[in-house]
Design a protein around this motif. Structure first.
Motif, PDB file in Angstrom:
ATOM      1  N   SER A   1      -4.678 -15.850  -4.848  1.00  0.00           N
ATOM      2  CA  SER A   1      -4.927 -15.127  -3.595  1.00  0.00           C
ATOM      3  C   SER A   1      -4.025 -13.911  -3.435  1.00  0.00           C
ATOM      4  N   PHE A   2      -3.143 -13.672  -4.399  1.00  0.00           N
ATOM      5  CA  PHE A   2      -2.185 -12.570  -4.275  1.00  0.00           C
ATOM      6  C   PHE A   2      -2.886 -11.228  -4.496  1.00  0.00           C
ATOM      7  N   LYS A   3      -2.598 -10.271  -3.613  1.00  0.00           N
ATOM      8  CA  LYS A   3      -3.166  -8.930  -3.720  1.00  0.00           C
ATOM      9  C   LYS A   3      -2.129  -7.899  -3.287  1.00  0.00           C
ATOM     10  N   LEU A   4      -2.172  -6.727  -3.938  1.00  0.00           N
ATOM     11  CA  LEU A   4      -1.293  -5.600  -3.590  1.00  0.00           C
ATOM     12  C   LEU A   4      -2.154  -4.433  -3.125  1.00  0.00           C
ATOM     13  N   SER A   5      -1.648  -3.729  -2.139  1.00  0.00           N
ATOM     14  CA  SER A   5      -2.327  -2.512  -1.687  1.00  0.00           C
ATOM     15  C   SER A   5      -1.274  -1.498  -1.252  1.00  0.00           C
ATOM     16  N   TRP A   6      -1.670  -0.229  -1.208  1.00  0.00           N
ATOM     17  CA  TRP A   6      -0.765   0.863  -0.841  1.00  0.00           C
ATOM     18  C   TRP A   6      -1.302   1.581   0.393  1.00  0.00           C
ATOM     19  N   ARG A   7      -0.367   2.015   1.229  1.00  0.00           N
ATOM     20  CA  ARG A   7      -0.723   2.800   2.405  1.00  0.00           C
ATOM     21  C   ARG A   7       0.168   4.030   2.471  1.00  0.00           C
TER      22      ARG A   7
ATOM     23  N   ASP B   1       1.466   6.555   5.483  1.00  0.00           N
ATOM     24  CA  ASP B   1       1.524   6.784   6.930  1.00  0.00           C
ATOM     25  C   ASP B   1       0.549   5.879   7.677  1.00  0.00           C
ATOM     26  N   GLY B   2       0.425   4.631   7.214  1.00  0.00           N
ATOM     27  CA  GLY B   2      -0.411   3.637   7.888  1.00  0.00           C
ATOM     28  C   GLY B   2      -1.837   3.581   7.411  1.00  0.00           C
ATOM     29  N   ASP B   3      -2.311   4.591   6.705  1.00  0.00           N
ATOM     30  CA  ASP B   3      -3.689   4.608   6.215  1.00  0.00           C
ATOM     31  C   ASP B   3      -3.725   4.093   4.786  1.00  0.00           C
ATOM     32  N   GLU B   4      -4.643   3.178   4.511  1.00  0.00           N
ATOM     33  CA  GLU B   4      -4.717   2.569   3.183  1.00  0.00           C
ATOM     34  C   GLU B   4      -5.233   3.579   2.161  1.00  0.00           C
ATOM     35  N   LEU B   5      -4.594   3.592   0.992  1.00  0.00           N
ATOM     36  CA  LEU B   5      -5.001   4.476  -0.095  1.00  0.00           C
ATOM     37  C   LEU B   5      -6.030   3.763  -0.958  1.00  0.00           C
ATOM     38  N   PRO B   6      -7.049   4.487  -1.423  1.00  0.00           N
ATOM     39  CA  PRO B   6      -8.050   3.834  -2.289  1.00  0.00           C
ATOM     40  C   PRO B   6      -7.444   3.448  -3.620  1.00  0.00           C
ATOM     41  N   VAL B   7      -8.005   2.401  -4.212  1.00  0.00           N
ATOM     42  CA  VAL B   7      -7.469   1.895  -5.477  1.00  0.00           C
ATOM     43  C   VAL B   7      -7.706   2.883  -6.597  1.00  0.00           C
ATOM     44  N   ASN B   8      -8.841   3.550  -6.593  1.00  0.00           N
ATOM     45  CA  ASN B   8      -9.158   4.487  -7.671  1.00  0.00           C
ATOM     46  C   ASN B   8      -8.317   5.755  -7.542  1.00  0.00           C
ATOM     47  N   SER B   9      -8.288   6.543  -8.620  1.00  0.00           N
ATOM     48  CA  SER B   9      -7.554   7.804  -8.611  1.00  0.00           C
ATOM     49  C   SER B   9      -8.119   8.733  -7.545  1.00  0.00           C
ATOM     50  N   THR B  10      -7.222   9.535  -6.969  1.00  0.00           N
ATOM     51  CA  THR B  10      -7.640  10.458  -5.915  1.00  0.00           C
ATOM     52  C   THR B  10      -7.221  11.871  -6.273  1.00  0.00           C
ATOM     53  N   GLU B  11      -7.841  12.808  -5.605  1.00  0.00           N
ATOM     54  CA  GLU B  11      -7.487  14.226  -5.731  1.00  0.00           C
ATOM     55  C   GLU B  11      -7.411  14.657  -7.196  1.00  0.00           C
TER      56      GLU B  11
ATOM     57  N   GLN C   1       4.432  14.416   1.401  1.00  0.00           N
ATOM     58  CA  GLN C   1       5.588  13.806   2.080  1.00  0.00           C
ATOM     59  C   GLN C   1       5.110  12.787   3.104  1.00  0.00           C
ATOM     60  N   GLY C   2       5.821  11.671   3.217  1.00  0.00           N
ATOM     61  CA  GLY C   2       5.448  10.648   4.186  1.00  0.00           C
ATOM     62  C   GLY C   2       6.020   9.301   3.820  1.00  0.00           C
ATOM     63  N   VAL C   3       5.543   8.279   4.545  1.00  0.00           N
ATOM     64  CA  VAL C   3       5.996   6.899   4.342  1.00  0.00           C
ATOM     65  C   VAL C   3       4.929   6.175   3.537  1.00  0.00           C
ATOM     66  N   TYR C   4       5.311   5.713   2.349  1.00  0.00           N
ATOM     67  CA  TYR C   4       4.407   4.965   1.482  1.00  0.00           C
ATOM     68  C   TYR C   4       4.779   3.480   1.583  1.00  0.00           C
ATOM     69  N   THR C   5       3.773   2.663   1.864  1.00  0.00           N
ATOM     70  CA  THR C   5       4.000   1.241   2.090  1.00  0.00           C
ATOM     71  C   THR C   5       3.246   0.431   1.051  1.00  0.00           C
ATOM     72  N   CYS C   6       3.961  -0.500   0.438  1.00  0.00           N
ATOM     73  CA  CYS C   6       3.331  -1.454  -0.477  1.00  0.00           C
ATOM     74  C   CYS C   6       3.167  -2.769   0.279  1.00  0.00           C
ATOM     75  N   VAL C   7       1.917  -3.253   0.402  1.00  0.00           N
ATOM     76  CA  VAL C   7       1.608  -4.470   1.136  1.00  0.00           C
ATOM     77  C   VAL C   7       1.208  -5.543   0.139  1.00  0.00           C
ATOM     78  N   ALA C   8       1.919  -6.673   0.212  1.00  0.00           N
ATOM     79  CA  ALA C   8       1.611  -7.829  -0.647  1.00  0.00           C
ATOM     80  C   ALA C   8       1.060  -8.938   0.237  1.00  0.00           C
TER      81      ALA C   8
ATOM     82  N   ALA D   1       6.811  -3.309   2.165  1.00  0.00           N
ATOM     83  CA  ALA D   1       8.048  -2.561   1.913  1.00  0.00           C
ATOM     84  C   ALA D   1       7.701  -1.083   1.896  1.00  0.00           C
ATOM     85  N   GLU D   2       8.626  -0.265   2.393  1.00  0.00           N
ATOM     86  CA  GLU D   2       8.349   1.160   2.560  1.00  0.00           C
ATOM     87  C   GLU D   2       9.226   2.009   1.661  1.00  0.00           C
ATOM     88  N   SER D   3       8.712   3.169   1.336  1.00  0.00           N
ATOM     89  CA  SER D   3       9.456   4.205   0.629  1.00  0.00           C
ATOM     90  C   SER D   3       9.203   5.522   1.345  1.00  0.00           C
TER      91      SER D   3
END
Length: 940
Positions: A278-284, A286-296, A317-324, A333-335
């Motif tokens: 059931s373990f999953k990782l995701s990235w956000r 500034d609070g908005d979730e980033l898509p898993v696929n490559s962007t830009e 620039q901003g706050v990047y959050t890793c959600v487990a 956790a934030e960076s």
């Protein structure tokens, strides 16, 4: 016509405007409620006066509930209170009914009123549907309440043996939903204990759920829920597993990255193995979730636990959050990513405080992009002399946005500003408006005034011209003034536009006072300083006197002289030059063609040291002074002789004959005897392959004509190293060396010479040798007495025992069978190769030889040429001290500052030695290296 208006003067506030419409003579109110009840006033007014009239509005309505009765399940013996309340106009009447029939207060065992009904000590027969009816002339409303009076044992609605899981530090909820009448008493126990759970971490909710706060690993186990009332009791079990909490860390925590660079964020996580699926990782961001696929266009790449951003932009620039996340918990956790960049260019440049030599420049700073401005660079461009070229004018520290600029006269200025932070420089700002300063007389005069002259009766005065920004106005020229120091009183003057002036017919090397002043159309510069310069030099016209030579040793002499007078130098004295040449050798008396050598001694001095002379020779020496124009006349030659010295190394050392306990050595004369030879010293010692050596043995050869010697009493089959040194009365020189191996015990020691071997021949067979015998094999040139041997080695032929072994094998049956099998296989392979060759064509023999070279011939070639090395320079452990211990090096106690500079640059100005003295070689001298040993393959 009067103006009409309506106003509510009593009662509740009127309704909102959209629901109350004023039509002049008529007031219309839609959807009337009790709040519209009250007194309304109509006012009519015109210029002649006003009139009022009041209207009273009374509003009635049907009943509406304020409180309805509520039913429920009740236990036997409990009390019941049902409430009922309604409003209306006129006020409604309330009537209670039970199961649809009006309740008679006379026969009803409880209490009844218009607003409530109550029963005490409920019994089973009190179960019924109780109704409340409210009515007035405008209508009737009815509300019902179901009352069930029960007396049953507890019923546990939650399934038995439910499995629960929670993570450490979180709360766990164990459910126990119960239906009972009367109400049941609920308690929880753990494992085999019958004691109810009562710690502060345990909380029992009203619905029977057990909450375990801040769970720990030891909370895992089996729990029991017990429910009991007066009728009976029930129980269920629940199993609880406590998992490890999920942890997550993002690195780096606070990265600072330059714009257009890259950044990699790493999300490191830990989770309970049971929660793996059931373990999953995701990235956000500034609070908005980033898509898993490559962007830009693949600039931002997410790969599970990594987030890579290439060509970082300011908007990254901003706050990047890793959600487990797992099925039981979720952590983050934030960076905080900070993007650094050069500042934006300054804006809005303004000029103020205009003066002839200054002006104030102000500007607005651009965005700093997370790196404060350290300084601002103010640049200018002028249109008269170097249009389009921007030059730095000043630097303003910190984040100041104004500067008072110092300006030069006669310049049409334009300014711009560059901001600087830790990342770098911004783009330049847009240029300011132009500002032209008025002209003025020069503020300074030329610098670096000097005199250069190439001819004795000439003087060239030169100086550094003023820079364009230093001219201060049009028409720049230079006024040059000069006079001979101590002779002339009046100044000679001449004005020139270039930056040099040549005077001719001047006396040779006399001092002049010189001034150069800048002048333009508006005036002259400040009073110039006086510079002393000398007119042209000529070579010295006198030679040093009193030249004498003191012989220090066989190769070194000290020279003394008296310098020439200052007025005879006719220039700046650079130093003195000592020249010497060899006239004859004291050994053979032969005269030599004079070949001059020289050393220069810088400065005004009266002595020097001449090294590197040939021992036992006659020399002549002279001294001259020199300046920048050249050398003056030489002094009268002084003759001196050098004493004898130690000889040089003998030309060669060869081993002519080896025996088991003796050896014959032959050597050549030294390259230079450096005196009368008194004899030779022969030394030898044992050595082995590890270069460990035995004691050194000395033999003195007193006859200087002896060039060979037979050594006896040596050990057989032993390797020796031999040394030969030539000697004079001054001592012995450097030795020449050679190595060799004595013959084995019992060897005959007779030798044979083969016929001549061609230089292109790679190997040579030697036949008719005795088995089991040691032989010394030497390869020499045809005239081997006068030249070095190429190599030599000791080899041993095979004994007769080998033949016996092979004879015994050849008579064995298994050996004969093996040979036959090999022969058949070889025949078969040859047949196959013949068939394949006929199919595939032919190739030349030359190609086969290139593809398959003779390994034996190649080995012989490598051994002859690949391993040949000169053995004279091979160092041995401990040999240097013993061999050279009797060589006494004659050293001078003179200081190195006495050495001069020779034609080969031997010494510096301070006399330090920087190279080996190089003189002419004796004709006919021969240099040779000692012979070497190598391994030679023997074919017996």
């Amino acid at each position: 016509t009067p103006h009409l208006s309506w106003l509510k003067i009593t009662g509740s506030l009127p309704k909102s405007e959209p629901e109350t419409e004023n039509f002049g003579k008529i007031l219309k109110i839609d959807q009337v409620t009790t709040s519209d009840e009250g007194t309304y006033q109509c006012t009519a007014s015109n210029p002649m006066g006003r009139a009022k009239h009041e209207f009273h509005v009374h509003v009635e309505e049907p009943p509406q509930w304020i409180k309805e009765p509520e039913g429920g399940v009740y236990s036997v013996g409990t009390n019941l209170v049902l409430l009922c309340e309604a409003i209306g106009n006129p006020e409604p009447t309330i009537q209670w009914k039970m199961n649809g029939m009006p309740i008679d207060s006379r026969t009803f065992r409880g209490r009844i009123s218009s607003r409530e009904i109550s029963l005490t000590n409920l019994q089973l027969q009190d179960s019924a549907v109780y109704q409340c009816e409210a009515s007035n002339k405008h209508g009737t409303i009815l509300a019902s309440a179901n009352v069930n009076v029960l007396n049953i044992a507890p019923l546990i609605l939650t399934s038995d043996a439910e499995n629960y899981a929670a993570v450490v530090g979180y709360s766990a909820f164990l459910h126990c939903e119960i239906f009972a009448s009367p109400a049941a008493d609920i308690r929880w126990t753990k494992d085999d204990s019958i004691k109810p759970l009562s710690a502060l971490r345990y909380e029992l909710n009203k619905n029977g759920t057990l909450e375990i706060k801040d769970t720990r690993k030891e909370d895992s186990g089996s729990y029991a829920c017990w429910a009991a009332n007066s009728v009976g009791k029930r129980a269920i079990t629940a199993n609880l597993d406590i998992r490890d909490a999920t942890k997550v860390v993002v690195t780096p925590k606070h990265p600072h990255v330059l714009k257009s660079h890259s950044i990699l964020l790493k999300c490191q996580s830990e989770y309970d193995p049971h929660l793996k699926h059931s373990f999953k990782l995701s990235w956000r961001k500034d609070g908005d979730e980033l898509p898993v696929n490559s962007t830009e266009d693949s600039r931002i790449i997410l790969d599970r636990d990594t987030l890579f951003i290439s060509s970082v932009a300011l908007e990254d620039q901003g706050v990047y959050t890793c959600v487990a996340r797992t099925s039981l918990d979720s952590v983050a956790a934030e960076s905080h990513l900070i993007v650094l960049d050069v500042p934006d260019p300054p804006e809005d440049l303004q000029l103020s405080e205009h003066q002839n030599r200054s002006i104030r420049l102000s500007w607005k700073a651009g965005a700093t992009h997370n790196s404060p401005v350290n300084e601002s660079i103010v640049e200018f461009e002028e249109s008269r002399l170097e249009s389009g070229r921007w030059q730095e004018l000043t630097r303003v520290p910190g984040n100041d946005t104004t500067a008072l600029l110092s300006l030069a006269p006669y310049v049409d200025y334009q300014f711009r500003v560059i901001s600087v932070n830790a990342v770098g420089r911004s783009q330049p700002s847009k240029p300011s408006l132009r500002y032209a300063t008025p002209p003025a007389a020069p503020d300074k005069n030329p610098e670096n005034i000097r005199v250069e002259a190439s001819e004795p009766n000439e003087m060239v005065m030169k100086w550094e011209p003023l820079k364009p920004m230093e001219r201060n106005g049009p028409g720049l020229e230079y006024k040059v003034s000069w006079r001979q120091q101590g002779v002339e009183v009046d100044w000679n003057e001449e004005t020139v536009k270039k930056h040099s002036l040549t005077l001719r017919n001047t006396p040779t090397f006399v001092p002049y006072e010189i001034k150069v002043q800048a002048v333009n159309n508006l005036g002259s510069g400040p009073e110039p300083n006086v510079t002393i310069g000398y007119s042209g030099e000529d070579i010295p016209d006198a030679a040093p006197s009193g030249v004498s030579v003191h012989v220090v040793n066989s190769t070194l002499v000290r020279v003394f002289w008296f310098g020439i007078p200052r007025d005879r130098v006719r220039g700046h004295l650079k130093g003195y030059k000592v020249s010497w040449w060899k006239t004859k050798s004291m050994l053979d008396g032969k005269r030599h063609h004079p070949e001059k050598h020289f050393l220069t001694f810088v400065g005004d001095r009266n002595h020097g040291v001449v090294p590197g002379l040939e021992p036992f020779s006659e020399f002549r020496l002279s001294v001259s002074a020199y300046n920048s124009k050249g050398d003056g006349p030489e002094s009268s030659p002084v003759e001196f002789e050098t004493p004898e010295g130690v000889p040089e190394q003998p030309r060669f050392l060869r081993i002519l004959n080896f025996d088991k306990d003796s050896v014959t050595l032959s050597w050549g004369l030294p390259k230079r005897a450096n005196g009368h030879l008194t004899g030779y010293v022969l030394q030898y010692q044992t050595i082995n392959e590890t270069h460990e050596i035995g004691p050194l043995n000395d033999i003195s050869v007193a006859n200087r004509s002896t060039l060979s010697w037979r050594l006896s009493g040596l050990n057989s089959s032993t390797k020796y190293k031999f040394y030969v040194k030539a000697c004079t009365v001054k001592g012995c020189g450097k030795p020449v060396t050679e190595e060799g191996l004595t013959m084995a015990q019992g060897s005959k020691g007779s030798g044979k010479n083969s016929e001549a071997v061609k230089p292109t021949q790679k190997f040579h067979p030697i036949e008719a040798l005795e088995p089991g015998t040691d032989y010394t094999v030497r390869l020499v040139t045809k005239n081997w007495v006068d030249n070095n041997s190429i190599f030599e080695d000791v080899v041993e032929t095979r004994g007769r025992a080998y033949a016996g072994i092979y004879d015994g094998i050849s008579t064995q049956g298994w050996f004969i069978g093996l040979m036959c099998a090999i022969a058949l296989l070889t025949l078969l392979l040859l047949t196959i190769c013949f068939v394949r060759r006929n199919k595939g064509g032919k190739y030349s023999v030359k190609e086969k030889e290139d593809l398959h070279p003779d390994p034996e011939a190649q080995s012989i070639k490598d051994e002859i040429f690949g391993e040949y090395s000169d053995s004279d320079e091979k160092p041995l452990k401990g040999s240097l001290q013993s061999i050279n211990g009797d060589i006494k090096a004659t050293e001078s106690a003179d200081s190195l500052v006495d050495y001069g500079e020779g034609e080969h640059g031997m010494f510096n100005e301070d006399g330090s030695f920087i190279g080996a003295y190089s003189g002419s070689k004796e004709k006919g001298s021969v240099e040779s290296t000692g012979s070497s040993t190598a391994t030679f393959p023997l074919h017996a």
